[in-house]
Design a protein around this motif. Structure first.
Motif, PDB file in Angstrom:
ATOM      1  N   PRO A  32      33.107 -13.458  -1.223  1.00  0.00           N
ATOM      2  CA  PRO A  32      34.011 -14.498  -0.730  1.00  0.00           C
ATOM      3  C   PRO A  32      34.274 -14.419   0.774  1.00  0.00           C
ATOM      4  CG  PRO A  32      34.812 -13.659  -2.790  1.00  0.00           C
ATOM      5  CD  PRO A  32      33.667 -12.789  -2.401  1.00  0.00           C
ATOM      6  N   PHE A  33      34.269 -13.187   1.315  1.00  0.00           N
ATOM      7  CA  PHE A  33      34.467 -13.083   2.764  1.00  0.00           C
ATOM      8  C   PHE A  33      33.247 -13.591   3.500  1.00  0.00           C
ATOM      9  CE2 PHE A  33      37.129  -9.738   1.009  1.00  0.00           C
ATOM     10  CZ  PHE A  33      38.340 -10.226   1.453  1.00  0.00           C
ATOM     11  N   TYR A  34      32.091 -13.230   2.964  1.00  0.00           N
ATOM     12  CA  TYR A  34      30.871 -13.735   3.587  1.00  0.00           C
ATOM     13  C   TYR A  34      30.896 -15.258   3.569  1.00  0.00           C
ATOM     14  CZ  TYR A  34      26.069 -15.104   4.237  1.00  0.00           C
ATOM     15  OH  TYR A  34      24.958 -15.725   4.707  1.00  0.00           O
ATOM     16  N   TRP A  35      31.301 -15.816   2.451  1.00  0.00           N
ATOM     17  CA  TRP A  35      31.321 -17.270   2.320  1.00  0.00           C
ATOM     18  C   TRP A  35      32.300 -17.893   3.305  1.00  0.00           C
ATOM     19  CZ3 TRP A  35      27.740 -20.139   0.840  1.00  0.00           C
ATOM     20  CH2 TRP A  35      27.964 -21.490   0.628  1.00  0.00           C
ATOM     21  N   LEU A  41      31.552 -20.984  10.387  1.00  0.00           N
ATOM     22  CA  LEU A  41      30.587 -21.233  11.459  1.00  0.00           C
ATOM     23  C   LEU A  41      29.878 -22.572  11.286  1.00  0.00           C
ATOM     24  CD1 LEU A  41      28.951 -17.708  11.786  1.00  0.00           C
ATOM     25  CD2 LEU A  41      30.700 -18.727  13.229  1.00  0.00           C
ATOM     26  N   LYS A  42      30.176 -23.272  10.200  1.00  0.00           N
ATOM     27  CA  LYS A  42      29.527 -24.565   9.974  1.00  0.00           C
ATOM     28  C   LYS A  42      30.378 -25.673  10.586  1.00  0.00           C
ATOM     29  CE  LYS A  42      27.330 -23.257   5.609  1.00  0.00           C
ATOM     30  NZ  LYS A  42      27.373 -23.425   4.144  1.00  0.00           N
ATOM     31  N   ASN A  57      23.577 -24.961  12.343  1.00  0.00           N
ATOM     32  CA  ASN A  57      23.809 -24.725  13.765  1.00  0.00           C
ATOM     33  C   ASN A  57      25.123 -23.986  13.921  1.00  0.00           C
ATOM     34  OD1 ASN A  57      21.560 -26.438  14.617  1.00  0.00           O
ATOM     35  ND2 ASN A  57      22.858 -28.066  13.733  1.00  0.00           N
ATOM     36  N   PRO A  58      25.088 -22.662  13.973  1.00  0.00           N
ATOM     37  CA  PRO A  58      26.356 -21.913  14.063  1.00  0.00           C
ATOM     38  C   PRO A  58      27.199 -22.403  15.237  1.00  0.00           C
ATOM     39  CG  PRO A  58      24.500 -20.429  13.776  1.00  0.00           C
ATOM     40  CD  PRO A  58      23.930 -21.795  13.989  1.00  0.00           C
ATOM     41  N   THR A  59      28.490 -22.558  14.980  1.00  0.00           N
ATOM     42  CA  THR A  59      29.371 -23.063  16.024  1.00  0.00           C
ATOM     43  C   THR A  59      30.701 -22.348  15.944  1.00  0.00           C
ATOM     44  OG1 THR A  59      30.670 -24.975  16.695  1.00  0.00           O
ATOM     45  CG2 THR A  59      29.927 -24.939  14.428  1.00  0.00           C
ATOM     46  N   ILE A 249      38.292 -27.989   6.130  1.00  0.00           N
ATOM     47  CA  ILE A 249      37.894 -26.774   5.422  1.00  0.00           C
ATOM     48  C   ILE A 249      37.366 -25.693   6.351  1.00  0.00           C
ATOM     49  CG2 ILE A 249      36.149 -25.871   3.843  1.00  0.00           C
ATOM     50  CD1 ILE A 249      36.599 -28.217   2.112  1.00  0.00           C
ATOM     51  N   ALA A 250      36.461 -26.091   7.251  1.00  0.00           N
ATOM     52  CA  ALA A 250      35.852 -25.083   8.127  1.00  0.00           C
ATOM     53  C   ALA A 250      36.922 -24.432   8.996  1.00  0.00           C
ATOM     54  CB  ALA A 250      34.778 -25.724   8.981  1.00  0.00           C
ATOM     55  N   GLU A 251      37.873 -25.246   9.418  1.00  0.00           N
ATOM     56  CA  GLU A 251      38.934 -24.706  10.271  1.00  0.00           C
ATOM     57  C   GLU A 251      39.832 -23.746   9.472  1.00  0.00           C
ATOM     58  OE1 GLU A 251      40.875 -27.851  12.531  1.00  0.00           O
ATOM     59  OE2 GLU A 251      42.488 -26.438  12.980  1.00  0.00           O
TER      60      GLU A 251
END
Lengths: 285, 520
Positions: A32-35, A41-42, A57-59, A249-251
């Protein structure tokens, strides 16, 4: 593992099977941490695409916007203040009580020990409404001090209980020697016992800090009227995006990573002590 | 201890008499203050003179304002002060040293009250009409107390005997405990008392309605359940709640119908607003469980379901993991650290991590993986589907707490002496046999404690339910929160709190009895 009764088979496959199990357990605990890290980064768009294990594209844009979100940064600050103050208070007050319970003989000691033990298991939810009224009446509703006032219910009994067992473990000759040298109780406490329990204080403080930092119920209840007093757990639970109306979500994942990393570092550094502190009470029983 | 010294006892010095008088006066003052403020209390007077006032409402308004802990404390302290004063007058050294300690705490209290009084006056001048007398009284007590303390410190020889070691030790112990006791009274005992008192009322926040004493009505409402058996509707028979003519399917056979509980049962069912919680259909009848507060009964069900499955899964999985890592291998420290991480992160954060992983389309990694492997045909809406939402919560909770459980069990495994296993090996006992006849029995105390802590935690589960399910499915704790914060029903929410407290108490007692947990 234990099922295989064929000794030779165990020898043959044991090593491989063992490491496979280790990897499986690690995967289970850490995936879950990896996820979260990958998702952070997405881009917001990519997060809504079918799941991929690597970002296209890592951001770092999500980290930038998380840190521009004042609710989140304010939450980090608030959590730091509230947890530090309540842990500091618990350590000072709790070490006095633990000294009394661990080193001194007096009538009513067993009763106090039971009371403290019962308090460590006290269900906070069941006094929520009583505390709610006390907080409202004292005019602290929606302020940081409402949590500073109430967090001792989480940190203090735990601190007293853990430190008591550490004090008990110290040899009795220490104080007798100090008393012979003419030191009074307080000098013995400050100059001899406290330095010896410094490692225990660090461990206990750390564990209490983690539980105060992770607290959600009181923080959510007492800050409903005032978002600027929210702690970081409430901020993450109620995270709302600045730009998109959709849940960012990413944030959120970036914010979660930010909150988790310091804890991971603490856990890596103090791993041995934490395990000792956590299991001290459990295995002696 | 000082009876033999009675011959030495000459006239009590004037200062000792004065100090003793101060103690007695302070003791009487505390009692009088309590009595007077209760006598003059406007809300109690109002309750007494109100139309049709009952004893209940007078007692209630007393409890509401003062509670039980505070008056009992004031009475105890007042009596103790008087007792100390008398003993100081008799020049007992024990009384003198305890008196010094009491004075110290009284001075701290006095300084606090003084600061508060001054602060109030400065922030809102003139609102407190007794400001000046109160100020003078507090300053007077402060000066008298300080002077007495000084004199007692300097003149211990004016008292008879010497303090025994046990008295000294217990005096210091209670001194050191006072801050903790005061804080725990403020944050735990007093709120618990207030919660209990409020649970006997119909108080609401932000409401102009007068508060009524309702006895155990809130509890009756919360826990009111009944089980009824409803007969199947039969054509041609008049059964309350059944239609005159039964509906039929395409073939013309009557569809099996049952009356609604509120139509079939007597008026009290609908008067008390019973609603069906669950229905079990038997061949010719239905067994219906109804509750007055369906949400709460469902919340109890959800919580117990969650607790049962998450704790047993955690125990099994934790035991398995502990057995795997209970051998020396390179990187074991790192492994332990990795296992601590899920425990250390906030439940809120872990809930949000899993919320993302459990998303209801293929952007959720769990659905994506399950669909790819072929276990699912199409993505599941884990968190909105009634059948899967609590299962999803159990998954999250198991993930978060299993490593912790494993570490506790691991610590328990490591104190089992290895020569027992060696002896068993020599005897030719199989590993499985060793596990069941050595490991498990010796691990029992550790398992017991881990189970107690985890069960008590799981019963009060709040964070995962609140973050992941909001109001879709409630645990007891989230229901309490909703009632208090969203519906502002203070009295009713308090009854929920007390109920949770009692349920947890019952579980603790059962566990302690069944597993023989030793608290020391």
């Amino acid at each position: 593992m234990n099922q295989s009764s064929e000794f030779s088979l165990r020898n043959l496959l044991g090593r491989i099977g063992f490491w496979f199990l280790i990897l499986l357990i690690l995967f289970y605990t850490l995936f879950p941490f990896y996820w979260a890290f990958v998702s952070s980064l997405k881009t917001e768009n990519e997060v809504f695409q079918p799941a991929t294990f690597f970002p296209e594209n890592p951001t770092v844009i999500n980290y930038e916007s998380a840190f521009q979100n004042t609710q989140f940064t304010q939450g980090l600050l608030n959590s730091t203040i509230v947890s530090s103050v309540s842990v500091g208070l618990a350590l000072v007050v709790g070490s006095f009580a633990a000294y009394a319970l661990g080193r001194l003989e007096f009538r009513g000691k067993t009763l106090m020990l039971y009371a403290v033990l019962a308090m460590t298991m006290f269900p906070q939810i069941s006094i929520l409404s009583g505390l709610f009224e006390i907080v409202r009446e004292s005019g602290l509703f929606g302020q940081l001090s409402s949590m500073i006032l109430t967090y001792p219910i989480i940190t203090l009994p735990f601190t007293v209980w853990t430190l008591t067992s550490f004090f008990k473990g110290l040899p009795a000759e220490l104080e007798q020697a100090a008393l012979v040298d003419g030191a009074n109780f307080f000098q013995t406490f400050y100059l001899i016992l406290l330095p010896l329990t410094a490692p225990a204080l660090v461990t206990t403080g750390l564990l209490a800090f983690i539980s105060a930092w992770n607290e959600y119920l009181f923080a959510l209840t007492f800050t409903t009227v005032n978002p600027s007093a929210q702690t970081v757990t409430v901020a993450i639970a109620l995270f709302s995006g600045r730009i998109s109306r959709q849940e960012p979500i990413a944030e959120i994942m970036a914010a979660s990573v930010v909150v988790t990393v310091p804890l991971i570092i603490l856990v890596l550094v103090f791993q041995r002590r934490i395990v000792e502190g956590l299991t001290a009470g459990a295995v002696k029983g | 201890m000082d009876t033999s010294l009675s011959t030495e006892r000459n006239q009590t010095p004037l200062i000792v008499a004065l100090i003793s008088g101060l103690f007695i006066l302070l003791g009487i003052g505390a009692l009088a203050w309590l009595g007077l403020s209760i006598y003059n209390d406007p809300t109690i007077a109002a309750a007494q003179s109100a139309e049709g006032s009952s004893n209940g409402s007078v007692i209630l308004s007393f409890l509401d304002t003062y509670g039980i802990i505070l008056p009992v404390l004031v009475i105890a302290i007042g009596l103790y002060l008087i007792f100390l004063g008398i003993r100081i007058n008799a020049r007992r050294i024990t009384a003198a040293v305890w008196g010094k300690q009491v004075l110290l705490w009284l001075l701290i209290l006095d300084a606090y009250l003084l600061a508060q009084t001054l602060g109030n006056e400065l922030s809102a001048p003139g609102t407190y009409q007794n400001f000046l007398p109160a100020l003078l009284l507090l300053i007077g007590i402060g000066i008298a107390g300080l002077a007495s303390l000084q004199w007692l410190n300097a003149n211990e020889t004016a008292f008879i005997g010497s303090e025994t070691l046990s008295s000294r030790s217990s005096r210091i112990a209670w001194n050191l405990l006072i801050p903790t006791i005061v804080i725990l009274i403020i944050v735990a005992a007093r709120p618990l008392e207030q919660t209990f008192i409020a649970s006997l009322t119909d108080e609401r926040f932000a409401s102009n309605q007068p508060v009524n004493f309702v006895g155990f009505d809130n509890y009756a409402q919360l826990l009111g359940v009944r089980i009824d058996v409803l007969p199947q509707c039969v054509a041609g028979q008049t059964i309350a709640g059944c239609p005159e003519v039964l509906e039929t399917d395409e073939t013309g056979a009557p569809i099996t119908t049952f009356p609604r509980a509120r139509n079939y049962l007597d008026q009290s069912y609908s008067d008390l607003r019973f609603r069906e919680v669950s229905i079990i259909t038997l061949p010719n009848s239905q067994v219906v469980l109804s509750a007055r507060d369906r949400d709460f009964i469902q919340a109890i069900g959800n919580t117990l379901y969650f607790t049962l499955f998450s704790v047993s899964l955690e125990l099994l999985l934790g035991l398995f993991i502990a057995l795997v890592i209970n051998s020396k291998f390179p990187g074991r420290g790192l492994m332990r650290a990795a296992m601590l991480v899920p425990w250390a992160i906030p439940t809120v954060v872990s809930a949000r991590l899993w919320e993302i992983m459990l998303r209801d389309n293929t952007s959720g990694v769990i659905n994506s993986a399950l669909v790819n492997v072929g276990l699912l045909e199409r993505p599941l809406a884990w968190l909105t589907n009634n059948d899967t939402q609590i299962i999803a919560l159990i998954l999250v909770d198991v993930w978060k707490t299993t490593p912790f459980m494993a570490l506790i069990l691991l610590a328990g495994l490591q104190i089992i002496p290895s020569d027992i296993y060696e002896a068993a090996d020599v005897d030719g006992a199989s590993k499985v046999r060793q596990f069941f006849s050595i490991t498990l029995p010796l691990l029992r105390p550790t398992i017991a404690i881990a189970l107690v802590f985890r069960t008590l935690d799981a019963i009060r589960v709040f964070d995962v339910f609140q973050v992941l399910l909001e109001r879709r499915a409630l645990s007891m704790a989230t229901y309490n929160y909703e009632t208090l914060v969203q519906s502002q029903q203070f009295g009713y929410a308090s009854a929920i709190g007390v109920t949770i407290f009692i349920i947890i108490l019952v579980f603790t007692v059962i566990y302690v009895r069944a597993l023989g947990v030793n608290t020391e």
